[in-house]
Design a protein around this motif. Structure first.
Motif, PDB file in Angstrom:
ATOM      1  N   ILE A 219     -13.127  11.741  25.105  1.00 29.79           N
ATOM      2  CA  ILE A 219     -13.254  11.522  23.657  1.00 29.79           C
ATOM      3  C   ILE A 219     -14.129  12.584  22.989  1.00 29.79           C
ATOM      4  N   CYS A 220     -13.644  13.142  21.908  1.00 27.72           N
ATOM      5  CA  CYS A 220     -14.449  14.025  21.065  1.00 27.72           C
ATOM      6  C   CYS A 220     -14.470  13.363  19.697  1.00 27.72           C
ATOM      7  N   PHE A 221     -15.611  12.827  19.293  1.00 26.56           N
ATOM      8  CA  PHE A 221     -15.673  12.200  17.975  1.00 26.56           C
ATOM      9  C   PHE A 221     -15.685  13.283  16.903  1.00 26.56           C
ATOM     10  N   ILE A 222     -14.916  13.040  15.874  1.00 24.58           N
ATOM     11  CA  ILE A 222     -14.833  13.991  14.772  1.00 24.58           C
ATOM     12  C   ILE A 222     -15.750  13.480  13.666  1.00 24.58           C
ATOM     13  N   GLU A 223     -16.659  14.338  13.226  1.00 26.12           N
ATOM     14  CA  GLU A 223     -17.586  13.907  12.187  1.00 26.12           C
ATOM     15  C   GLU A 223     -16.922  14.013  10.834  1.00 26.12           C
ATOM     16  N   ALA A 224     -16.927  12.892  10.132  1.00 25.92           N
ATOM     17  CA  ALA A 224     -16.315  12.854   8.796  1.00 25.92           C
ATOM     18  C   ALA A 224     -16.802  11.595   8.111  1.00 25.92           C
ATOM     19  N   PRO A 225     -16.760  11.579   6.774  1.00 26.24           N
ATOM     20  CA  PRO A 225     -17.141  10.323   6.113  1.00 26.24           C
ATOM     21  C   PRO A 225     -16.143   9.231   6.465  1.00 26.24           C
ATOM     22  N   LEU A 226     -16.630   7.986   6.512  1.00 29.17           N
ATOM     23  CA  LEU A 226     -15.703   6.875   6.771  1.00 29.17           C
ATOM     24  C   LEU A 226     -14.837   6.678   5.535  1.00 29.17           C
ATOM     25  N   LEU A 227     -13.547   6.689   5.716  1.00 25.47           N
ATOM     26  CA  LEU A 227     -12.630   6.595   4.572  1.00 25.47           C
ATOM     27  C   LEU A 227     -11.864   5.286   4.617  1.00 25.47           C
ATOM     28  N   GLU A 228     -12.148   4.455   3.656  1.00 29.49           N
ATOM     29  CA  GLU A 228     -11.461   3.159   3.631  1.00 29.49           C
ATOM     30  C   GLU A 228     -10.123   3.312   2.911  1.00 29.49           C
ATOM     31  N   ILE A 229      -9.248   4.058   3.543  1.00 29.60           N
ATOM     32  CA  ILE A 229      -7.930   4.336   2.968  1.00 29.60           C
ATOM     33  C   ILE A 229      -6.905   4.084   4.054  1.00 29.60           C
ATOM     34  N   SER A 230      -5.870   3.334   3.720  1.00 27.27           N
ATOM     35  CA  SER A 230      -4.777   3.140   4.683  1.00 27.27           C
ATOM     36  C   SER A 230      -3.460   3.205   3.931  1.00 27.27           C
ATOM     37  N   ALA A 231      -2.404   3.488   4.667  1.00 26.38           N
ATOM     38  CA  ALA A 231      -1.071   3.554   4.062  1.00 26.38           C
ATOM     39  C   ALA A 231      -0.685   2.176   3.521  1.00 26.38           C
ATOM     40  N   ARG A 232      -1.069   1.168   4.264  1.00 29.49           N
ATOM     41  CA  ARG A 232      -0.734  -0.197   3.852  1.00 29.49           C
ATOM     42  C   ARG A 232      -1.352  -0.520   2.493  1.00 29.49           C
ATOM     43  N   GLN A 233      -2.641  -0.139   2.365  1.00 32.07           N
ATOM     44  CA  GLN A 233      -3.344  -0.399   1.114  1.00 32.07           C
ATOM     45  C   GLN A 233      -2.686   0.384  -0.050  1.00 32.07           C
ATOM     46  N   ILE A 234      -2.218   1.581   0.220  1.00 34.23           N
ATOM     47  CA  ILE A 234      -1.573   2.385  -0.826  1.00 34.23           C
ATOM     48  C   ILE A 234      -0.231   1.760  -1.213  1.00 34.23           C
ATOM     49  N   ARG A 235       0.549   1.327  -0.218  1.00 34.68           N
ATOM     50  CA  ARG A 235       1.830   0.671  -0.530  1.00 34.68           C
ATOM     51  C   ARG A 235       1.580  -0.561  -1.403  1.00 34.68           C
ATOM     52  N   GLN A 236       0.523  -1.270  -1.058  1.00 33.69           N
ATOM     53  CA  GLN A 236       0.189  -2.483  -1.789  1.00 33.69           C
ATOM     54  C   GLN A 236      -0.212  -2.162  -3.231  1.00 33.69           C
ATOM     55  N   ARG A 237      -1.033  -1.130  -3.388  1.00 35.92           N
ATOM     56  CA  ARG A 237      -1.448  -0.711  -4.738  1.00 35.92           C
ATOM     57  C   ARG A 237      -0.241  -0.366  -5.590  1.00 35.92           C
ATOM     58  N   ILE A 238       0.685   0.380  -4.993  1.00 30.14           N
ATOM     59  CA  ILE A 238       1.855   0.828  -5.757  1.00 30.14           C
ATOM     60  C   ILE A 238       2.701  -0.378  -6.157  1.00 30.14           C
ATOM     61  N   ALA A 239       2.907  -1.285  -5.201  1.00 27.24           N
ATOM     62  CA  ALA A 239       3.725  -2.468  -5.490  1.00 27.24           C
ATOM     63  C   ALA A 239       3.098  -3.308  -6.597  1.00 27.24           C
ATOM     64  N   GLU A 240       1.771  -3.274  -6.675  1.00 26.36           N
ATOM     65  CA  GLU A 240       1.075  -4.067  -7.697  1.00 26.36           C
ATOM     66  C   GLU A 240       0.880  -3.293  -8.993  1.00 26.36           C
ATOM     67  N   GLY A 241       1.380  -2.051  -9.019  1.00 30.98           N
ATOM     68  CA  GLY A 241       1.259  -1.240 -10.233  1.00 30.98           C
ATOM     69  C   GLY A 241      -0.151  -0.712 -10.473  1.00 30.98           C
ATOM     70  N   ARG A 242      -0.947  -0.662  -9.410  1.00 27.21           N
ATOM     71  CA  ARG A 242      -2.332  -0.171  -9.582  1.00 27.21           C
ATOM     72  C   ARG A 242      -2.406   1.330  -9.344  1.00 27.21           C
ATOM     73  N   ALA A 243      -3.547   1.923  -9.701  1.00 27.48           N
ATOM     74  CA  ALA A 243      -3.720   3.377  -9.563  1.00 27.48           C
ATOM     75  C   ALA A 243      -3.735   3.775  -8.090  1.00 27.48           C
TER      76      ALA A 243
END
Ligand code: ATP
Length: 210
Positions: A157-181
């Motif tokens: 394992i090589c951990f990659i340093e990056a900010p934790l990003l609370e973004i997922s494809a599922r959440q984006i699909r959901q936003r779009i279906a709900e008409g959100r930004a």
């Protein structure tokens, strides 16, 4: 001569989002990868519970997402073979294609947690030079437990340093279906395609409900 270092980043990419791009770019930088192959999975073995967008759409979105970065390449390795598309087989085929390369397989922390449930994880770990992992909010990574289940894993394992990003494809699909930004959760070219072709506007209610 120094071995070429190749990053392999597999996913459903439904749609590709900035979390994927940041993972890929940080991995490329921190693991000093010469090239990065994006492996689009036609029918992921672990995602049978929701209806995935047609491959042709995901392919267009992925090409749009990575098109402006010359070191990002689409690999058709899984598209051009029948399923199931297990990562271990993907890596074996890529090793035949690039026999002298060092392969780094890239995943998020949630996938690392699930790794013991993948097909032949021990073999996968043996084959790759390293496993580039970018943590994800809420992922539960217990290295001792993982090492017990897949001996030799932690050394890879090589951990990659990056900010934790609370973004997922599922959440984006959901936003779009709900008409959100959702505009800035995806790269501009992906946003334009989703907007123009009205993708994800009618995501199934089952997905929204669970
Ligand atoms: P979905 O929400 O539909 O399950 P996803 O956003 O997890 O999709 P995938 O295409 O399944 O996207 O992910 C491909 C890989 O990218 C996985 O290894 C996943 O862990 C990783 N990944 C996705 N989003 C992030 C993120 N925000 N941070 C770190 N890793 C991520």
């Amino acid at each position: 001569m120094k071995a070429e270092r190749i990053g392999v980043f597999g996913g459903t990419f439904d749609p590709p989002h900035v979390g994927h791009l940041i993972l890929a770019a940080e991995a490329q930088d921190q693991l000093r990868l010469d090239r990065l192959l994006w492996v689009l999975t036609p029918d992921p073995p672990h995602k049978q519970d929701w209806s995935i967008s047609p491959l042709a759409i995901r392919l267009q979105l992925l090409l749009a997402a990575i098109g402006d970065n010359p070191s990002f390449e689409l690999s058709r390795v899984d598209i051009d073979r029948p399923g199931p598309h297990y990562a271990v087989d993907t890596v074996k085929i890529l090793q035949e294609q690039f026999p002298s390369a060092e392969i780094y397989y890239l995943i998020g922390g949630d996938s690392l947690h699930d790794l013991p449930t993948w097909y032949q994880p021990q073999q996968l770990i043996k084959l790759v030079h390293g496993l580039g992992v970018m943590r994800r909010p809420g992922d539960q990574v217990d290295l001792r437990e993982l090492e017990d289940k897949i001996p030799g894993l932690t050394a890879k394992i090589c951990f990659i340093e990056a900010p934790l990003l609370e973004i997922s494809a599922r959440q984006i699909r959901q936003r779009i279906a709900e008409g959100r930004a959702f505009r800035y959760y995806v790269p501009p070219a992906v946003y334009r395609l989703i907007d123009e072709y009205k993708i994800y506007r009618n995501s199934s209610l089952t997905e929204l409900a669970d």
